[in-house]
Design a protein around this motif. Structure first.
Motif, PDB file in Angstrom:
ATOM      1  N   UNK A 194     -26.487  70.876  -7.174  1.00  0.00           N
ATOM      2  CA  UNK A 194     -25.785  71.710  -6.188  1.00  0.00           C
ATOM      3  C   UNK A 194     -25.720  71.050  -4.808  1.00  0.00           C
ATOM      4  N   UNK A 195     -26.816  70.418  -4.380  1.00  0.00           N
ATOM      5  CA  UNK A 195     -26.821  69.784  -3.056  1.00  0.00           C
ATOM      6  C   UNK A 195     -26.189  68.401  -3.078  1.00  0.00           C
ATOM      7  N   UNK A 196     -26.250  67.720  -4.226  1.00  0.00           N
ATOM      8  CA  UNK A 196     -25.725  66.359  -4.298  1.00  0.00           C
ATOM      9  C   UNK A 196     -24.210  66.314  -4.434  1.00  0.00           C
ATOM     10  N   UNK A 197     -23.604  67.288  -5.111  1.00  0.00           N
ATOM     11  CA  UNK A 197     -22.150  67.255  -5.322  1.00  0.00           C
ATOM     12  C   UNK A 197     -21.370  67.107  -4.008  1.00  0.00           C
ATOM     13  N   UNK A 198     -21.615  67.969  -3.014  1.00  0.00           N
ATOM     14  CA  UNK A 198     -20.825  67.817  -1.782  1.00  0.00           C
ATOM     15  C   UNK A 198     -21.131  66.517  -1.035  1.00  0.00           C
TER      16      UNK A 198
END
Length: 166
Positions: free
Chosen positions: A147-151
Motif C-alpha cells: 500500500x505504501x510502496x505503490x504510490x
C-alpha cells in the motif's frame, strides 16, 4: 582533475572527473544498513546512477517489482545475495554480476550470516532520487508494504510484480 580531448587547446576544460573516496558520497540509512550514492547522475548527464548498498542479515527483501524506464545492475562485493527473478532464484557471492533489464520482475535478499555488500547501477539514474524518497518515507514512520510502496514506485516508473506479490 581536468581532462582534455586530443586536439583540444592546452588548458581548455572539456570534462571534470569526479572522484568519490572511501567514506565519501551521500549516505542514506544508518548503522549496518545503508546506501552510499557514488554517482547521482550529475557527472554522467543522468545516464548512470551508482551506489554501494550494505544490507545486514535478516533485512526484509523489497517486494518483487519491475522497472519500466531503467536497467539495474548488481555487483556483489561481500556476502551472499539471493536474487529472485519471477519464480527463479539465484545465489550470488562476491565477484558475481547480475543485470536486470527493464521490465524483469525481481527482488533480492542477504541470505548470509553477516553484512552483504553490492554495487548497484541504474541506467539512467532515475532511481537515485527514489532512495532519498524511500528514506524519507521510513523516517516518517510509514510501514513498508504494498500500500505504501505503490504510490512511491509510481513516481519512478516501477510497479509491484502483481503475479509474484505476497
Amino acid at each position: 582533475m581536468v581532462v582534455t580531448k586530443a586536439g583540444d587547446r592546452l588548458g581548455e576544460v572539456v570534462a571534470k572527473v569526479n572522484i568519490v573516496r572511501p567514506g565519501e558520497g551521500e549516505i542514506l540509512g544508518s548503522g549496518a544498513q545503508q546506501i552510499r550514492i557514488l554517482e547521482n547522475g550529475e557527472h554522467t548527464d543522468h545516464r548512470l546512477g551508482f551506489a554501494e548498498v550494505t544490507i545486514p542479515p535478516g533485512t526484509p527483501s523489497p517486494l518483487q517489482h519491475r522497472h519500466a524506464q531503467h536497467d539495474e545492475g548488481f555487483y556483489v562485493l561481500a556476502g551472499t545475495f539471493r536474487f529472485t527473478v519471477g519464480e527463479d532464484q539465484y545465489d550470488a557471492g562476491p565477484g558475481t554480476w547480475v543485470i536486470v533489464p527493464t521490465g524483469a520482475p525481481h527482488t533480492f535478499a542477504n541470505v548470509g550470516d553477516g553484512n552483504a555488500v553490492m554495487l548497484n547501477t541504474f541506467t539512467p539514474d532515475l532511481y537515485v532520487q527514489y532512495f532519498r524518497d524511500f528514506k524519507a518515507m521510513i523516517d516518517s514512520g510509514q510501514p513498508v508494504n504494498a500500500e505504501t510502496m505503490r504510490p512511491l514506485w509510481q513516481n519512478y516508473a516501477t510497479e509491484i510484480s502483481n503475479e509474484y506479490a505476497s
